[in-house]
Each structure stands twice: as structure tokens, then as C-alpha cells.
Design a protein around this motif. Structure first.
Motif, short mmCIF file in Angstrom:
data_model
loop_
_atom_site.label_atom_id
_atom_site.label_comp_id
_atom_site.label_asym_id
_atom_site.label_seq_id
_atom_site.Cartn_x
_atom_site.Cartn_y
_atom_site.Cartn_z
N VAL A 174 -9.00 -21.93 -1.65
CA VAL A 174 -9.44 -22.53 -0.39
C VAL A 174 -10.16 -21.48 0.47
CG1 VAL A 174 -8.66 -23.55 1.78
CG2 VAL A 174 -7.65 -24.30 -0.39
N LEU A 175 -9.64 -20.26 0.42
CA LEU A 175 -10.20 -19.19 1.24
C LEU A 175 -11.62 -18.84 0.83
CD1 LEU A 175 -9.23 -17.38 3.57
CD2 LEU A 175 -8.62 -15.65 1.87
N GLN A 198 -8.53 -11.13 7.46
CA GLN A 198 -7.11 -10.89 7.65
C GLN A 198 -6.26 -11.84 6.81
OE1 GLN A 198 -7.41 -9.84 12.28
NE2 GLN A 198 -5.36 -9.68 11.48
N GLU A 199 -6.72 -13.09 6.66
CA GLU A 199 -5.98 -14.03 5.82
C GLU A 199 -6.02 -13.59 4.37
OE1 GLU A 199 -5.71 -18.83 4.89
OE2 GLU A 199 -7.08 -18.09 6.43
N ASN A 259 -3.55 -11.59 -0.49
CA ASN A 259 -3.62 -10.57 -1.54
C ASN A 259 -2.30 -9.80 -1.63
OD1 ASN A 259 -5.31 -8.78 -3.41
ND2 ASN A 259 -4.62 -7.29 -1.90
N HIS A 260 -1.78 -9.41 -0.47
CA HIS A 260 -0.51 -8.68 -0.44
C HIS A 260 0.62 -9.55 -1.00
CE1 HIS A 260 2.55 -5.84 1.03
NE2 HIS A 260 3.24 -6.93 1.33
N SER A 272 -17.15 -9.89 2.12
CA SER A 272 -17.26 -11.16 2.83
C SER A 272 -16.80 -12.34 1.97
CB SER A 272 -18.71 -11.39 3.27
OG SER A 272 -19.57 -11.38 2.15
N ASP A 273 -16.13 -12.05 0.85
CA ASP A 273 -15.60 -13.13 0.03
C ASP A 273 -14.39 -12.64 -0.75
OD1 ASP A 273 -16.66 -11.49 -1.90
OD2 ASP A 273 -18.29 -12.84 -2.45
N ASN A 274 -13.70 -13.58 -1.39
CA ASN A 274 -12.52 -13.26 -2.19
C ASN A 274 -12.96 -13.06 -3.63
OD1 ASN A 274 -10.12 -13.04 -3.50
ND2 ASN A 274 -9.43 -15.13 -3.12
#
Length: 215
Positions: free
Chosen positions: A118-119, A126-127, A132-133, A170-172
Motif C-alpha cells: 500500500v505504501l 517515516q511510515e 521496515n523496522h 522516494s519509494d519502497n
């Protein structure tokens, strides 16, 4: 604020300073002013040192004799060393995780990956750091080894600091490697898991190397 008052004063200070750092209200190299903390948290000076020592252990704060406490300002060499140690520790940790992972832990990883997907449509730095953590910590917990938890917790906190302040992605772009790691745990496939870990570290390292980490 009522919830905060029920916590121990040093825990209130710890969470306040950590939130200030993560929220970018404090920046690398900034001095941490004790009077400001006392005013904002309603705690006493005796609560500050234990909290700052915890943050120092996590790699978020540096304490310099006769000068005070400062938000950590990692160098490129710090970054290189952290990722090298992470690679070594995660190799052994993954072997244990593959042996001991539970179905509940796999389901939690699946939910995390869905949130990461979704991200990719509505990116928030920050999300992403939080997701990730959480994903990596689920893998660590699956290892059922308290020593991996102890040492990787410190490394992950340092890496989170680097990501928050210096990584300008700027992306996952880690979702593919995270999916590989999840599938390796699900299928108990160590070779695939190690490949996913190496790719994940390489992606993170390349992202960090694109920007100028202050020396």
C-alpha cells in the motif's frame, strides 16, 4: 498526557527525546538542552541522564564529557561498519529464524508486506522506516535467540537514524527483497533467504551512498 504521567519519569524523557529526533525536531549534531526537556515533559533533571544513556546505547545520542549530550551525527565509516556487522549477524540469525519461525509470525510478516505494498502507492518516509523496522524485527523474533535481539536492536536503531536523516529515497524499493525473505522463512529455504538479505542490504547501502553522509 494522562497516559504519560503514569510512566516512569525517565521513560517519559526517553520517549520525548526519541520522538523529537525521529520527528526531525532535533537534527544530527544538535545539542540536547536539559532545561528544554524539563519544561516540555514536567520531569526533573535526575530523570534525564538514564534516558540519555538508553538513547546513547541505541545510537541516537552521543554524550561528550564536559560538553553534554548531542543528537548522533554518523559518518560514512560508521555507516559502512554498521552494515557490515548487520550482514554477519543476520546470516546466522536467519538460519535460526528458518528453524524456529511460527505460523503466527509468518502471518504477521504477510500483513506487514501488505502494508508495504500500500505504501508504494502513497509513500511516507517515516511510515516506511517503521514498517521496515517491524518487518526485520519479526524475522529477528522468529530466531528465538535473545542475543540476536540484543545486538540487532542496537544496529537497527542506528540504521533507522541514518534512514530518517540521510536517505532521500522516494519509494519502497525493498519490498522485493522483503518478499524473498518472507518466502524463504515460509518454505524454510536458507539459500533464498540469504539472497534476499544480501539484496536488501545492497539496496539500502546504495540508497545511502547516493547522498552525502556528513563526515
Amino acid at each position: 498526557m494522562e497516559v504519560m504521567k503514569k510512566a516512569k519519569p525517565q521513560d517519559i524523557v526517553y520517549q520525548y527525546v526519541k520522538n523529537q529526533i525521529i520527528g526531525k525536531s532535533m537534527f544530527p549534531g544538535n545539542r540536547i538542552i536539559e532545561d528544554d526537556i524539563i519544561r516540555e515533559t514536567g520531569t526533573s533533571r535526575t530523570s534525564i541522564r538514564p534516558a540519555l544513556l538508553r538513547l546513547k546505547y541505541e545510537g541516537l545520542v552521543e554524550m561528550i564529557p564536559n560538553r553534554g549530550a548531542f543528537v548522533a551525527k554518523p559518518s560514512e565509516e560508521d555507516l559502512r561498519q554498521v552494515y557490515r556487522v548487520r550482514e554477519v549477524l543476520e546470516h546466522g540469525m536467519l538460519e535460526d529464524a528458518i528453524r524456529h519461525r511460527t505460523e503466527a509470525q509468518l502471518r504477521a510478516m504477510e500483513e506487514n508486506l501488505k502494508a508495504q505494498e500500500v505504501l508504494t502507492q502513497h509513500y511516507s518516509r517515516q511510515e516506511y522506516v517503521t514498517l521496515n523496522h517491524t518487518f526485520h524485527w519479526l524475522v529477528v523474533e522468529a530466531s528465538a535467540n535473545k542475543y540476536y535481539e540484543k545486538y540487532l536492536n542496537e544496529l537497527y536503531n542506528k540504521i533507522n537514524t541514518y534512514m530518517i536523516f540521510y536517505d532521500q529515497s522516494s519509494d519502497n524499493n525493498s519490498i522485493v527483497s522483503h518478499t524473498m525473505i518472507y518466502e524463504a522463512l515460509r518454505d524454510r529455504d536458507l539459500e533464498k533467504g540469504l539472497l534476499g538479505l544480501r539484496e536488501d542490504i545492497q539496496i539500502a547501502w546504495e540508497d545511502m551512498r547516493k547522498i552525502n553522509v556528513p563526515l
